[in-house]
Design a protein around this motif. Structure first.
Motif, PDB file in Angstrom:
ATOM      1  N   GLU A  14      -9.076 -32.614  33.280  1.00  0.00           N
ATOM      2  CA  GLU A  14     -10.266 -33.072  32.762  1.00  0.00           C
ATOM      3  C   GLU A  14     -11.302 -33.800  33.535  1.00  0.00           C
ATOM      4  O   GLU A  14     -12.298 -33.869  33.206  1.00  0.00           O
ATOM      5  N   GLY A  15     -10.654 -34.654  34.297  1.00  0.00           N
ATOM      6  CA  GLY A  15     -11.489 -35.508  35.100  1.00  0.00           C
ATOM      7  C   GLY A  15     -12.299 -34.964  36.072  1.00  0.00           C
ATOM      8  O   GLY A  15     -13.636 -35.493  35.857  1.00  0.00           O
ATOM      9  N   ARG A  16     -12.227 -33.766  36.681  1.00  0.00           N
ATOM     10  CA  ARG A  16     -13.173 -32.992  37.455  1.00  0.00           C
ATOM     11  C   ARG A  16     -14.413 -32.520  36.460  1.00  0.00           C
ATOM     12  O   ARG A  16     -15.316 -32.108  36.930  1.00  0.00           O
ATOM     13  N   LEU A  17     -14.078 -32.136  35.385  1.00  0.00           N
ATOM     14  CA  LEU A  17     -15.193 -31.737  34.404  1.00  0.00           C
ATOM     15  C   LEU A  17     -16.257 -32.910  33.890  1.00  0.00           C
ATOM     16  O   LEU A  17     -17.186 -32.660  34.062  1.00  0.00           O
ATOM     17  N   ILE A  18     -15.718 -34.021  33.715  1.00  0.00           N
ATOM     18  CA  ILE A  18     -16.673 -35.196  33.306  1.00  0.00           C
ATOM     19  C   ILE A  18     -17.404 -35.461  34.595  1.00  0.00           C
ATOM     20  O   ILE A  18     -18.586 -35.973  34.527  1.00  0.00           O
ATOM     21  N   LEU A  19     -16.623 -35.510  35.652  1.00  0.00           N
ATOM     22  CA  LEU A  19     -17.358 -35.893  36.944  1.00  0.00           C
ATOM     23  C   LEU A  19     -18.312 -34.963  37.422  1.00  0.00           C
ATOM     24  O   LEU A  19     -19.544 -35.404  38.004  1.00  0.00           O
ATOM     25  N   CYS A  20     -18.293 -33.659  37.210  1.00  0.00           N
ATOM     26  CA  CYS A  20     -19.290 -32.748  37.778  1.00  0.00           C
ATOM     27  C   CYS A  20     -20.560 -32.704  36.998  1.00  0.00           C
ATOM     28  O   CYS A  20     -21.789 -32.426  37.637  1.00  0.00           O
ATOM     29  N   ASP A  21     -20.455 -33.304  35.821  1.00  0.00           N
ATOM     30  CA  ASP A  21     -21.782 -33.477  35.347  1.00  0.00           C
ATOM     31  C   ASP A  21     -22.624 -34.673  35.766  1.00  0.00           C
ATOM     32  O   ASP A  21     -23.755 -34.741  35.965  1.00  0.00           O
ATOM     33  N   ALA A  22     -21.694 -35.726  35.880  1.00  0.00           N
ATOM     34  CA  ALA A  22     -22.449 -36.855  36.499  1.00  0.00           C
ATOM     35  C   ALA A  22     -22.692 -36.677  37.941  1.00  0.00           C
ATOM     36  O   ALA A  22     -23.938 -37.236  38.474  1.00  0.00           O
ATOM     37  N   LEU A  23     -22.081 -35.895  38.865  1.00  0.00           N
ATOM     38  CA  LEU A  23     -22.696 -35.667  40.258  1.00  0.00           C
ATOM     39  C   LEU A  23     -23.821 -34.694  40.027  1.00  0.00           C
ATOM     40  O   LEU A  23     -24.734 -35.166  40.798  1.00  0.00           O
ATOM     41  N   THR A  24     -24.071 -34.038  39.206  1.00  0.00           N
ATOM     42  CA  THR A  24     -25.456 -33.428  38.914  1.00  0.00           C
ATOM     43  C   THR A  24     -26.279 -34.462  38.513  1.00  0.00           C
ATOM     44  O   THR A  24     -27.462 -34.210  39.025  1.00  0.00           O
ATOM     45  N   PHE A  31     -13.628 -28.142  44.032  1.00  0.00           N
ATOM     46  CA  PHE A  31     -14.252 -27.879  42.553  1.00  0.00           C
ATOM     47  C   PHE A  31     -15.474 -28.790  42.564  1.00  0.00           C
ATOM     48  O   PHE A  31     -16.482 -28.399  42.326  1.00  0.00           O
ATOM     49  N   LEU A  32     -15.196 -30.241  42.980  1.00  0.00           N
ATOM     50  CA  LEU A  32     -16.412 -31.202  42.801  1.00  0.00           C
ATOM     51  C   LEU A  32     -17.419 -30.761  43.913  1.00  0.00           C
ATOM     52  O   LEU A  32     -18.668 -30.805  43.499  1.00  0.00           O
ATOM     53  N   GLN A  33     -17.119 -30.328  45.198  1.00  0.00           N
ATOM     54  CA  GLN A  33     -18.016 -30.079  46.038  1.00  0.00           C
ATOM     55  C   GLN A  33     -19.041 -29.173  45.426  1.00  0.00           C
ATOM     56  O   GLN A  33     -20.139 -29.012  46.180  1.00  0.00           O
ATOM     57  N   ARG A  34     -18.778 -28.309  44.435  1.00  0.00           N
ATOM     58  CA  ARG A  34     -19.601 -27.364  44.173  1.00  0.00           C
ATOM     59  C   ARG A  34     -20.767 -28.073  43.297  1.00  0.00           C
ATOM     60  O   ARG A  34     -21.803 -27.167  43.046  1.00  0.00           O
ATOM     61  N   PHE A  35     -20.880 -28.984  43.242  1.00  0.00           N
ATOM     62  CA  PHE A  35     -21.785 -29.844  42.694  1.00  0.00           C
ATOM     63  C   PHE A  35     -22.627 -30.799  43.173  1.00  0.00           C
ATOM     64  O   PHE A  35     -23.429 -31.799  42.734  1.00  0.00           O
ATOM     65  N   THR A  36     -22.449 -30.888  44.381  1.00  0.00           N
ATOM     66  CA  THR A  36     -22.977 -31.931  45.332  1.00  0.00           C
ATOM     67  C   THR A  36     -23.731 -31.395  46.827  1.00  0.00           C
ATOM     68  O   THR A  36     -23.960 -31.983  47.813  1.00  0.00           O
ATOM     69  N   ALA A  37     -24.327 -30.218  46.631  1.00  0.00           N
ATOM     70  CA  ALA A  37     -24.970 -29.539  47.613  1.00  0.00           C
ATOM     71  C   ALA A  37     -26.217 -30.301  48.217  1.00  0.00           C
ATOM     72  O   ALA A  37     -26.649 -30.367  49.301  1.00  0.00           O
ATOM     73  N   LYS A  38     -26.763 -31.294  47.172  1.00  0.00           N
ATOM     74  CA  LYS A  38     -28.007 -32.068  47.451  1.00  0.00           C
ATOM     75  C   LYS A  38     -27.999 -33.134  47.987  1.00  0.00           C
ATOM     76  O   LYS A  38     -29.077 -33.983  48.269  1.00  0.00           O
ATOM     77  N   TYR A  39     -26.827 -33.753  48.517  1.00  0.00           N
ATOM     78  CA  TYR A  39     -26.725 -35.147  49.152  1.00  0.00           C
ATOM     79  C   TYR A  39     -25.454 -35.236  50.028  1.00  0.00           C
ATOM     80  O   TYR A  39     -24.449 -34.463  49.717  1.00  0.00           O
ATOM     81  N   PRO A  40     -25.417 -36.216  50.786  1.00  0.00           N
ATOM     82  CA  PRO A  40     -23.808 -36.447  51.210  1.00  0.00           C
ATOM     83  C   PRO A  40     -23.276 -37.220  50.316  1.00  0.00           C
ATOM     84  O   PRO A  40     -23.429 -37.852  49.545  1.00  0.00           O
TER      85      PRO A  40
END
Length: 496
Positions: A335-345, A434-443
């Protein structure tokens, strides 16, 4: 605890009034003719003391020394790591002795790393959790003086070390709270208090606001609990408003039962530490309140419980994230990656110079690195190197792991854009993919602190890591920004 830095040689230290004096004795110790030097030299000659870190020799009311107690502590080669071990051993030995005023004499050649290590080790060894005890035993140590050869030269490192120690203690205290105390609502309240203390901006969003934003992944995890979710946004502005911020994202699962994919009962109580990432981000902001560096920092904390209630999300569900990407849930304990992915976006809106997420994410990282180093993943080599260097300097080390594209193959799904888990092999890496898929727009960098955020067994409790690493990293970014600005000014002067 009150720390002070003073210029004292060993002769002056022997006359300093205190309850206890700790003299760090390094390899090849060469003292003077003062009482402290003679005693240390005699102990080494008689082999009653070794300079090996962790070795101690105590004396009561030693002749010619004002301190009531004296501890000679082996400090090896005098490096930061050895100083940390020596001070930790000495302070731990004095913990129940009633010492309130302590003087620690660092080696004459001690530099910034030794000062940072001494402050960190003293704070770590003297910390006592008492908040939910009916008859708490309070911390006895109240004032600690570090004696160095040249206090003004060490002043900047000392100030940073004190601030980091405050942040680490804040994070430890928050993570150590029971889960019925440290709820998502409590995290939001603590963030507001921090904002008031440090002059930060703070916004705490609840379920309605998060629903309007479209954070379907965070909402999915939270829906099985009666505790309402919180999404916390903290903003520290120490530079011009136009300067791109560093964004820190902290996983705030205040209790993780595993959800429908429920965890084994043994040691499930330790899942209160699953908000260690959130605690470390808040602890870093506590340090920022003291240091006031010249850079902008944003903190994002998605927080909720992961519970197996009647409304809980379940294996097979498909969630739509804030990014628009859909996720098939194969395991509700991921579940951690699920809540993080929205924060990363959400972080995209700040147009950040870098984003670093911090999470107790995978047991696989514990298997890979144990409790010594935090797992580091990054899409940018410069960011990875800066974090690794900061961790080394803060004695809060990390280790970079790969992000090869092949590791992401296991996340394929027949029913969504991706699954939330792959197979067992390389589990820490596939979680990062998994998280990387939500981080394309920044380092971006990801710190997996599952092995380092807390200890189990007799020493059970939060470590406060990686606050030390994060504070050191932010200070390095301030220094890099200052150097770049100076270079621009020099270029402008030459052009004129």
């Amino acid at each position: 605890m009150d720390f002070e830095l003073k210029t004292l040689d060993l002769a002056a230290a022997a006359s300093e009034k205190c309850d206890a004096l700790v003299l760090l004795v390094t390899d090849g110790f060469q003292g003077g003719k003062d009482a402290l030097s003679r005693l240390a030299a005699d102990a080494l000659k008689a082999r009653d003391l070794e300079a090996k870190p962790g070795k101690l020799l105590q004396a009561w009311r030693p002749t010619g020394i004002a301190a009531g107690r004296l501890l000679l502590a082996g400090a090896g080669d005098g490096s930061g790591k050895r100083i940390h071990a020596a001070v930790q051993a000495a302070v731990s030995a004095l913990r129940t002795s009633g010492v309130r005023r302590l003087l620690i004499c660092l080696p004459e050649a001690a530099e910034d790393d030794a000062v940072r290590a001494a402050v960190a080790a003293t704070a770590e060894a003297s910390y006592v959790y008492v908040t939910t005890k009916s008859k708490p035993e309070g911390r006895e140590l109240q004032r600690v003086v570090l004696a160095v050869a040249d206090a003004p030269a060490r002043r900047e490192a000392f100030a940073a070390a004190k601030a980091a120690a405050l942040g680490i203690e804040f994070a430890r205290e928050l993570a150590n709270l029971p889960p019925n105390h440290a709820t998502p609502t409590r995290l939001g309240e603590e963030a507001k208090k921090l904002a008031k203390l440090g002059g930060f901006q703070c916004e705490v969003l609840g379920p309605k606001e998060v629903t309007r934003l479209g954070m379907g992944a965070l909402l999915g995890v939270a829906q099985g609990s009666q505790e309402p979710l919180r999404f916390i946004v903290l903003k520290y502005q120490g530079a011009a408003a136009a300067d791109a911020p560093v964004v820190l994202v902290g996983k705030g699962i205040t209790f993780d039962s595993g959800g429908i994919s429920i965890k084994p009962a043994a040691e499930m109580d330790e899942m209160k530490f699953d908000m260690g990432g959130a605690a470390s981000v808040l602890g870093t902001f506590r340090a920022l309140a003291e240091l006031r560096p010249r850079l902008n920092v944003v903190g994002l904390i998605p927080s909720c419980e992961n519970m197996p209630g009647g409304r809980a999300f379940k294996p097979g569900d498909v969630l739509q994230s804030l990014s628009g990407q859909t996720i098939e849930v194969l395991n509700t304990d991921a579940e951690g990656r699920l809540i993080l992915c929205d924060a990363l976006t959400y972080a995209e809106r700040f147009k950040p110079r870098a984003v670093v997420d911090v999470a107790t994410l995978t047991g696989a990282c514990v298997i890979a690195l144990g409790g010594v180093r935090t797992g580091l993943f990054a899409t940018d080599d410069g960011l990875a190197q800066a974090l690794q260097s900061a961790g080394d300097a803060a004695l809060d080390p990390c280790w970079r792991l790969p992000l090869d594209d092949e590791y992401g193959e296991g996340l394929k799904s027949n029913f969504a854009d991706m699954a939330n888990v792959a197979g067992r092999p390389g589990g820490a890496i596939t979680a990062a993919k998994f998280l990387q898929r939500f981080t394309a727009k920044y380092p971006w960098a990801h710190l997996d602190i599952a092995g380092t955020a807390w200890k189990g067994g007799a020493a059970k409790g939060s470590t406060g890591r990686p606050v030390g690493l994060l504070v050191q990293y932010l200070l390095s970014q301030q220094a890099a920004g200052s150097a770049a600005a100076k270079a621009v000014r020099r270029k402008a002067v030459r052009a004129a």
